[in-house]
Write a protein that holds these residues in place. Structure first.
Motif, PDB file in Angstrom:
ATOM      1  N   ASP A 145       0.820  -1.214   0.000  1.00  0.00           N
ATOM      2  CA  ASP A 145       0.000   0.000   0.000  1.00  0.00           C
ATOM      3  C   ASP A 145       0.856   1.267   0.000  1.00  0.00           C
ATOM      4  N   ALA A 146       2.046   1.185   0.562  1.00  0.00           N
ATOM      5  CA  ALA A 146       2.981   2.319   0.597  1.00  0.00           C
ATOM      6  C   ALA A 146       4.339   1.780   0.158  1.00  0.00           C
ATOM      7  N   PRO A 147       4.590   1.678  -1.170  1.00  0.00           N
ATOM      8  CA  PRO A 147       5.738   0.917  -1.674  1.00  0.00           C
ATOM      9  C   PRO A 147       7.066   1.670  -1.692  1.00  0.00           C
ATOM     10  N   PHE A 148       7.200   2.722  -0.909  1.00  0.00           N
ATOM     11  CA  PHE A 148       8.487   3.408  -0.842  1.00  0.00           C
ATOM     12  C   PHE A 148       8.723   3.930   0.561  1.00  0.00           C
ATOM     13  N   LEU A 149       9.998   4.107   0.895  1.00  0.00           N
ATOM     14  CA  LEU A 149      10.419   4.698   2.160  1.00  0.00           C
ATOM     15  C   LEU A 149      11.525   5.700   1.869  1.00  0.00           C
ATOM     16  N   GLN A 150      11.615   6.740   2.701  1.00  0.00           N
ATOM     17  CA  GLN A 150      12.611   7.791   2.520  1.00  0.00           C
ATOM     18  C   GLN A 150      13.273   8.109   3.852  1.00  0.00           C
ATOM     19  N   ILE A 151      14.525   8.563   3.789  1.00  0.00           N
ATOM     20  CA  ILE A 151      15.202   9.113   4.958  1.00  0.00           C
ATOM     21  C   ILE A 151      15.923  10.385   4.546  1.00  0.00           C
ATOM     22  N   GLY A 152      16.244  11.210   5.526  1.00  0.00           N
ATOM     23  CA  GLY A 152      16.913  12.471   5.235  1.00  0.00           C
ATOM     24  C   GLY A 152      15.917  13.544   4.851  1.00  0.00           C
ATOM     25  N   GLU A 153      16.299  14.381   3.908  1.00  0.00           N
ATOM     26  CA  GLU A 153      15.480  15.514   3.469  1.00  0.00           C
ATOM     27  C   GLU A 153      14.414  15.008   2.501  1.00  0.00           C
ATOM     28  N   HIS A 154      13.337  14.439   3.053  1.00  0.00           N
ATOM     29  CA  HIS A 154      12.392  13.684   2.241  1.00  0.00           C
ATOM     30  C   HIS A 154      11.221  14.485   1.698  1.00  0.00           C
ATOM     31  N   LYS A 155      10.950  15.678   2.243  1.00  0.00           N
ATOM     32  CA  LYS A 155       9.682  16.327   1.932  1.00  0.00           C
ATOM     33  C   LYS A 155       9.585  16.819   0.497  1.00  0.00           C
ATOM     34  N   TYR A 156      10.699  17.202  -0.125  1.00  0.00           N
ATOM     35  CA  TYR A 156      10.625  17.739  -1.481  1.00  0.00           C
ATOM     36  C   TYR A 156      10.400  16.636  -2.514  1.00  0.00           C
TER      37      TYR A 156
END
Length: 249
Positions: A145-156
């Motif tokens: 359902d949520a096929p990605f993950l981010q770390i660090g400066e992720h908002k942009y």
């Protein structure tokens, strides 16, 4: 600052990480943040890191030198872990061990213990997994359902991923969208920058299909950046103006 993204789709895994680190405007360096641990045919593991560089390097060293297994008392390395879940637990234990060793020094210097990891890959015929591991050593798993993950400066970089990536997305389309996400982040935050390291791991191969570094001036990435900017300009011109203000109907 840094930006790393992992995308887990039906065909496999994409991991992308920048290489910029800085300790102030006049102290900017390049360090690899995407690390591979592979035994072709047996396991292929990718670990992307964000946070304090000394901490991430210490955790990486422990993963190859060994962390004590609380059940057996033996040293366990990332190459010994029998499953992806156990490997994620090992990274969490290594993180907590570094925290315990370095806590006094960090507190004396009034520094925050900041570190996070994206960890993905496959061991044997077990399931392919993607995890986000926090500074406390706990972790969460990526889902269909949520096929990605981010770390660090992720908002942009998150909006394009939200709109364009699903579990059924073609793996190289996922790579393309991931690179657009990286470009969006680089344009908005100078703390994220080239070179960019990336890997593509196809499910049930236990090997890397692509392991590549994008350097400044690479034609494809330059073309991707220009095409994306042009597409955004064309899209906003094609949308009707808001029906507000004087004379609006």
């Amino acid at each position: 600052m840094t930006y790393c993204v992992g995308i887990l789709v039906e065909e496999g895994l994409v991991m992308i990480a920048d290489t910029r680190t800085n300790a102030g405007l006049d102290d900017i360096s390049t360090y690899r943040k995407l690390h591979m641990f592979t035994k072709p045919g047996e396991r292929v593991l990718a670990l992307a890191s964000a946070g304090n560089l000394s901490v991430t390097q210490s955790v990486l060293a422990l993963l190859t030198e060994g962390v004590e297994d609380p059940d057996t008392g033996k040293l366990e390395t990332i190459y010994d872990a029998p499953t992806m879940f156990r490997a994620a637990q090992l990274i969490g234990r290594a993180t907590r061990k570094v925290r315990a060793i370095e806590r006094a020094g960090f507190e004396a210097a009034q520094l925050r213990f900041e570190v996070s990891f994206l960890f993905g890959g496959q061991i044997g015929d077990g399931p392919m997994r993607l995890y986000m591991i926090y500074s406390a050593g706990n972790f969460i798993a990526c889902s269909q359902d949520a096929p990605f993950l981010q770390i660090g400066e992720h908002k942009y970089g998150k909006p394009i991923l939200d709109r364009a990536v699903t579990y059924k997305t073609d793996i190289y389309d996922a790579l393309k969208v991931g690179l657009v996400s990286m470009d969006s982040t680089m344009r908005s935050n100078l703390g994220v920058g080239l070179p960019i390291d990336l890997t593509v791991i196809r499910r049930n191969t236990c090997d890397t299909e692509v392991l590549h570094r994008i350097e400044a001036g690479e034609p494809y990435f330059h073309d991707l950046r220009e095409r994306w900017s042009a597409a955004l300009r064309a899209a906003h011109r094609a949308i009707p103006r808001p029906p507000y203000g004087p004379g609006a109907k």
